[in-house]
Enzyme design. Structure first.
Site, PDB file in Angstrom:
ATOM      1  N   SER A  97     -15.382 -80.463   4.117  1.00 59.40           N
ATOM      2  CA  SER A  97     -14.360 -81.158   4.892  1.00 59.40           C
ATOM      3  C   SER A  97     -14.496 -80.766   6.370  1.00 59.40           C
ATOM      4  O   SER A  97     -15.537 -81.019   6.974  1.00 59.40           O
ATOM      5  CB  SER A  97     -12.971 -80.846   4.325  1.00 59.40           C
ATOM      6  OG  SER A  97     -12.030 -81.764   4.791  1.00 59.40           O
ATOM      7  N   HIS A 129     -11.491 -86.649  -2.441  1.00 54.43           N
ATOM      8  CA  HIS A 129     -11.781 -85.486  -1.601  1.00 54.43           C
ATOM      9  C   HIS A 129     -11.988 -84.203  -2.394  1.00 54.43           C
ATOM     10  O   HIS A 129     -12.824 -83.397  -2.049  1.00 54.43           O
ATOM     11  CB  HIS A 129     -10.628 -85.296  -0.612  1.00 54.43           C
ATOM     12  CG  HIS A 129     -10.964 -84.410   0.549  1.00 54.43           C
ATOM     13  ND1 HIS A 129     -11.868 -84.758   1.525  1.00 54.43           N
ATOM     14  CD2 HIS A 129     -10.516 -83.175   0.886  1.00 54.43           C
ATOM     15  CE1 HIS A 129     -11.952 -83.783   2.414  1.00 54.43           C
ATOM     16  NE2 HIS A 129     -11.144 -82.823   2.062  1.00 54.43           N
ATOM     17  N   ASP A 188     -12.450 -91.013  -1.382  1.00 52.60           N
ATOM     18  CA  ASP A 188     -11.882 -89.937  -0.567  1.00 52.60           C
ATOM     19  C   ASP A 188     -10.917 -90.517   0.474  1.00 52.60           C
ATOM     20  O   ASP A 188     -11.276 -91.405   1.233  1.00 52.60           O
ATOM     21  CB  ASP A 188     -13.021 -89.182   0.137  1.00 52.60           C
ATOM     22  CG  ASP A 188     -12.590 -87.828   0.676  1.00 52.60           C
ATOM     23  OD1 ASP A 188     -11.433 -87.709   1.115  1.00 52.60           O
ATOM     24  OD2 ASP A 188     -13.405 -86.903   0.642  1.00 52.60           O
TER      25      ASP A 188
END
Length: 684
Positions: free
Chosen positions: A536, A656, A621
């Site tokens: 991320s 995610h 995501d």
């Protein structure tokens, strides 16, 4: 030689798109990937997955072996430590061969019959992804509310179950964040609703059981703020929290009067954060008002504005106050000093306080689940890089500490065979950057051993030293694993965060490079065996360091990486964008645009040699859109001058957090580890 050389990677079509702002034009040849419904996009992602499978085919047996090792370390029939609330002991357990948790309780005693409140395995049937969040039992203990997401876009539907009869109520509340809070009438629920485009939690709604329409009780119109709702530990107040990166505001309502009007606790102010809880005739406030590292204050129930706040614990330059747990006769503080967490217990009756002691050089200790106000026992969690997750009960009157449960690691794990250290690298501005490292005691510090360096460094999220049983598959194969506690996190206090965001963001990257250089200089590894990993915002870190120092790393794993910083932060329809201007800057302002463009990984890919790269993403995501990693890989394929591996893995079903099942998720870890071990093997 990589077998990639005999296999042709996919080549993405180039369709030039001009992006102009502040008199500056960027050409984005892969902007067209920004459409998850386009068959051409899906075909390219599928081709990349096929290419990865072909390149990694010789490691198929290794991937299966790694998956088997990690799965076999997990105790399949497992149970959390029960906690007491309102006369019931609540716990979660897993069943052998099952992917998902079972939520249970027992009335009055641990010897009582078990009541299964919710079996997530049953809810997950027929869905490739399933997540339950926001488990919430009504004050009279008769009803259960929970949020269910079967897509992985973090858009939950709240369902309500009658725990006495087992029947599901007809109420279904859609487009929520999962969590909900019961009023004391046992029929009113408050919950947050998301904007359907940006997925920002922007509204607090009130639902009455059986009603067809819900009432909006608060709408957060500032796009940089998101809202949530909770109850104070005392159960007396419902609290709406509005928060942005640097500012917050609370509204309170008597939980006995759910139809009443919320009142503002203290109006929001720029650069002022505060969080509240309640006990008897006072509210307690943890705030950074005139306190960089936060302080503890109190105020009377009816006079909550700031001029009435009285200081209990002042700001300290060397201690960050992170959180507070309120008990009838005690206050417990979660603090951080010298990069390590600490727990402080204040006995209000005896006017004494003490810190819990921990012996290991790098560890994590934090306040656990303590729902009962009138208790003398503090539940806390402890872990380190070699000590599995441990749950303790601490008697705050006698000082006695009882281990309730330690994560069981099957397969003969013995912590005595491993060592952990805390090191400090020196950044280019002379700042000392902590490093936590773990390795097997047979690890040789001769500069000829593989090492995986992990980093994050954003949002003030601290990457603490904790136990990861999966890592044993690397450590037992000769790897060391290290965490670089770079600026942008909050390990060393609030200033550590301030010095790693906005116009100081590059400190995050240069700190990580300094840690990598230090580990090479100290003969823990060498460049040819140094690997890096981050996810991320930590994937942004990976993208930045491979542009800045590509020769420093032999291989890099970038998980769901945030790499197209400027374009994403210019698009306010994308989830999270507006709420993050205080983290990265707003590129609509030229100074922010210029600075962000100078480090944005996608914008700084050039014709040069890059290390071996594995990039992962999820088609659904909602936090880092799949097209960021996809575009980055396409551009790297076009520009790079080396013959190193470049692989993209897109999970076509998840978002995610990756896969949702406890075992399925291990397949993604097995891929990452097989990639690293393949790179090691190919050097031999």
């Amino acid at each position: 030689m990589n077998n990639q050389e005999s296999i042709t990677p996919p080549v993405a079509e180039k369709i030039a798109k001009e992006l102009t702002i502040h008199g500056d034009t960027r050409i984005d040849n892969y902007y067209w990937m920004n459409n998850r419904e386009d068959p051409k996009v899906l075909a390219w992602l599928t081709a990349e997955n096929t290419y990865l499978d072909t390149v990694m085919a010789p490691e198929k047996e290794l991937r299966e072996k790694l998956f088997g090792e990690m799965k076999d370390r997990i105790k399949e029939t497992d149970m959390s430590v029960p906690y007491l609330k309102n006369g019931f002991y609540y716990y979660t357990r897993f069943e052998k061969g099952k992917e998902y948790p079972v939520y249970c309780r027992k009335k009055g005693s641990l010897e009582a019959d078990e009541q299964i409140m919710l079996n997530v395995n049953e809810l997950a049937a027929g869905h490739p992804y399933c997540h339950v969040g926001g488990i919430s039992v009504s004050p009279d203990t008769k009803l259960l509310a929970y949020g269910l997401d079967t897509v992985s876009r973090r858009r939950y539907t709240i369902h309500i179950k009658n725990l006495e009869t087992g029947e599901m109520l007809p109420d279904e509340i859609r487009e929520t964040t999962a969590g909900s809070t019961w009023a004391n009438d046992n029929k009113t629920l408050f919950y947050s609703r998301k904007d359907t485009v940006t997925l920002r939690a922007d509204r607090i709604m009130r639902h009455t059981l059986g009603a067809t329409a819900d009432k909006e009780v608060y709408h957060e119109t500032d796009e940089t703020f998101a809202v949530s709702v909770r109850k104070t530990k005392s159960g007396k107040y419902i609290v709406i929290s509005s928060g942005s990166t640097l500012s917050s505001e609370s509204r309170i309502l008597d939980a006995d009067k759910p139809d009443g009007t919320f009142r503002v606790f203290q109006p929001r102010e720029k650069d002022m954060l505060y969080d509240i809880d309640h006990r008897e005739d006072k509210f307690y406030i943890v705030t950074n008002w005139d306190a960089l590292n936060f302080r503890l204050m109190e105020t009377p129930l009816e006079r909550t504005s700031r001029q009435n706040w009285q200081e209990l614990i002042p700001n300290r330059s060397d201690v960050l106050l992170e959180n507070l747990e309120v008990f009838k006769n005690f206050l417990v503080l979660g603090e951080r000093k010298n990069g390590l967490t600490q727990i402080r217990v204040i006995n209000n009756q005896k006017k004494q306080d003490e810190y819990l002691s921990f012996a290991e050089p790098a560890y994590t200790a934090y306040i656990g689940n303590n729902p009962e106000m009138d208790s003398k026992e503090l539940r806390f969690n402890y872990t380190s890089m070699i000590t599995p997750n441990s749950v303790y009960d601490y008697d705050m009157e006698t000082g006695k500490r009882e281990l309730k449960r330690q994560q069981e690691v099957l397969g003969g794990y013995d912590p005595k065979n491993y060592a952990s250290e805390r090191l400090f690298a020196t950044a280019n501005d002379s700042t000392k950057i902590p490093i936590s490292i773990v390795y097997k005691k047979t690890f040789d510090k001769n500069g000829k051993s593989p090492l995986l360096l992990y980093g994050y460094g954003s949002y003030g999220n601290s990457m603490d030293a904790d136990f990861d049983g999966n890592l044993l598959s690397l450590l037992d194969r000769g790897f060391a694993f290290a965490i670089a506690h770079v600026r942008g996190g909050q390990e060393m206090g609030r200033q550590w965060y301030e010095d790693g965001k906005m116009f100081k963001k590059k400190n995050t990257f240069t700190d990580f490079i300094a840690c990598a250089d230090y580990l090479v200089q100290q003969h823990y590894t060498r460049k040819e065996q140094l690997y890096a990993m981050g996810g991320s915002a930590g994937g942004l870190l990976m993208g930045a360091v491979v542009n800045m120092r590509p020769e420093l790393f032999h291989g890099v794993v970038a998980q769901v990486p945030f790499v197209d910083v400027v374009t994403t932060m210019l698009d306010e329809s994308i989830p999270l964008t507006t709420g993050e201007f205080d983290e990265w800057g707003n590129p609509k302002h030229k100074d922010s645009y210029d600075y962000m463009k100078s480090y944005s990984p996608y914008d700084n890919v050039t014709a040069k040699a890059y290390p071996n790269l594995l990039v992962t993403t999820g088609l659904h995501d909602s936090q880092v859109q799949y097209w960021e990693p996809a575009k980055w890989v396409a551009k790297l394929r076009e520009m790079k001058t080396d013959h190193n591996l470049l692989l993209l893995h897109t999970n076509m079903e998840a978002g995610h957090g990756g896969a949702s099942g406890r075992f399925t998720a291990l397949k993604e870890v097995a891929l990452e580890y097989a990639f690293l071990l393949k790179l090691e093997k190919d050097q031999d």
